[in-house]
Design a protein around this motif. Structure first.
Motif, mmCIF file in Angstrom:
data_model
loop_
_atom_site.group_PDB
_atom_site.id
_atom_site.type_symbol
_atom_site.label_atom_id
_atom_site.label_comp_id
_atom_site.label_asym_id
_atom_site.label_seq_id
_atom_site.Cartn_x
_atom_site.Cartn_y
_atom_site.Cartn_z
ATOM 1 N N UNK A 1 5.285 -6.171 0.834
ATOM 2 C CA UNK A 1 6.195 -6.280 -0.231
ATOM 3 C C UNK A 1 5.392 -6.886 -1.506
ATOM 4 N N UNK A 2 4.149 -7.475 -0.970
ATOM 5 C CA UNK A 2 3.122 -7.852 -2.209
ATOM 6 C C UNK A 2 2.420 -6.720 -2.661
ATOM 7 N N UNK A 3 1.977 -5.659 -1.730
ATOM 8 C CA UNK A 3 1.300 -4.341 -2.212
ATOM 9 C C UNK A 3 2.305 -3.619 -3.116
ATOM 10 N N UNK A 4 3.591 -3.563 -2.754
ATOM 11 C CA UNK A 4 4.517 -2.615 -3.603
ATOM 12 C C UNK A 4 4.490 -3.244 -4.911
ATOM 13 N N UNK A 5 4.634 -4.670 -5.060
ATOM 14 C CA UNK A 5 4.793 -5.327 -6.375
ATOM 15 C C UNK A 5 3.524 -5.182 -7.274
ATOM 16 N N UNK A 6 2.413 -5.308 -6.300
ATOM 17 C CA UNK A 6 1.183 -4.976 -7.252
ATOM 18 C C UNK A 6 1.045 -3.816 -7.730
ATOM 19 N N UNK A 7 1.348 -2.606 -7.088
ATOM 20 C CA UNK A 7 1.349 -1.507 -7.423
ATOM 21 C C UNK A 7 2.262 -1.150 -8.593
ATOM 22 N N UNK A 8 3.381 -1.693 -8.649
ATOM 23 C CA UNK A 8 4.433 -1.641 -9.738
ATOM 24 C C UNK A 8 3.860 -2.272 -11.020
ATOM 25 N N UNK A 9 3.323 -3.462 -10.752
ATOM 26 C CA UNK A 9 2.631 -4.207 -11.923
ATOM 27 C C UNK A 9 1.695 -3.432 -12.600
ATOM 28 N N UNK A 10 0.435 -2.853 -11.884
ATOM 29 C CA UNK A 10 -0.570 -1.815 -12.242
ATOM 30 C C UNK A 10 0.022 -0.692 -12.940
ATOM 31 N N UNK A 11 1.300 -0.241 -12.655
ATOM 32 C CA UNK A 11 1.625 1.036 -13.406
ATOM 33 C C UNK A 11 2.158 0.578 -14.746
ATOM 34 N N UNK A 12 2.858 -0.587 -14.849
ATOM 35 C CA UNK A 12 3.335 -1.049 -15.940
ATOM 36 C C UNK A 12 2.419 -1.357 -17.045
ATOM 37 N N UNK A 13 1.190 -1.769 -16.508
ATOM 38 C CA UNK A 13 0.164 -2.270 -17.591
ATOM 39 C C UNK A 13 -0.699 -1.178 -18.330
#
Length: 114
Positions: free
Chosen positions: A102-114
């Protein structure tokens, strides 16, 4: 035996296993029977605290206790308790793995939005 008494036994056993000091004591006793005089120096806790925890494990029928003169010796009554602990460890590992994913998915989601 009624369902309530079965539940009571489950609660007594699982409650006895729900304390870090008691789990450490079980680990220490996995090497064989030990006298309280050997157990106390191995833990950074008071004699009364260790005695309380040993008594809880004994009352839950997890430990056997015998008195030899002035010595009180404890040992694991049924080594299946370690199977139960390993099962809990596997469950915890599965939950940790799911959290990591779940942490990896969130990190990926945050990096896409940045």
């Amino acid at each position: 035996m009624t369902q309530k008494s079965v539940s009571d036994l489950r609660i007594k056993i699982l409650s006895a296993l729900s304390d870090p000091t008691r789990l450490e004591l079980l680990d220490y006793l996995s090497g064989g029977e030990r006298c309280v005089c050997e157990i106390l120096p191995a833990f950074q806790r008071s004699q009364s605290t260790i005695s309380k925890h040993l008594n809880i494990l004994h009352e839950a029928d997890i430990l056997e206790r015998k008195v030899e003169g002035k010595r009180t010796v404890y040992k694991i009554k049924d080594p299946q308790v370690f199977d139960l602990i390993r099962m809990v460890d596997r469950m915890a590992l599965m939950q940790i793995s799911q959290l990591a994913e779940a942490g990896k998915i969130l990190e990926k989601s945050l990096s896409i939005r940045s």
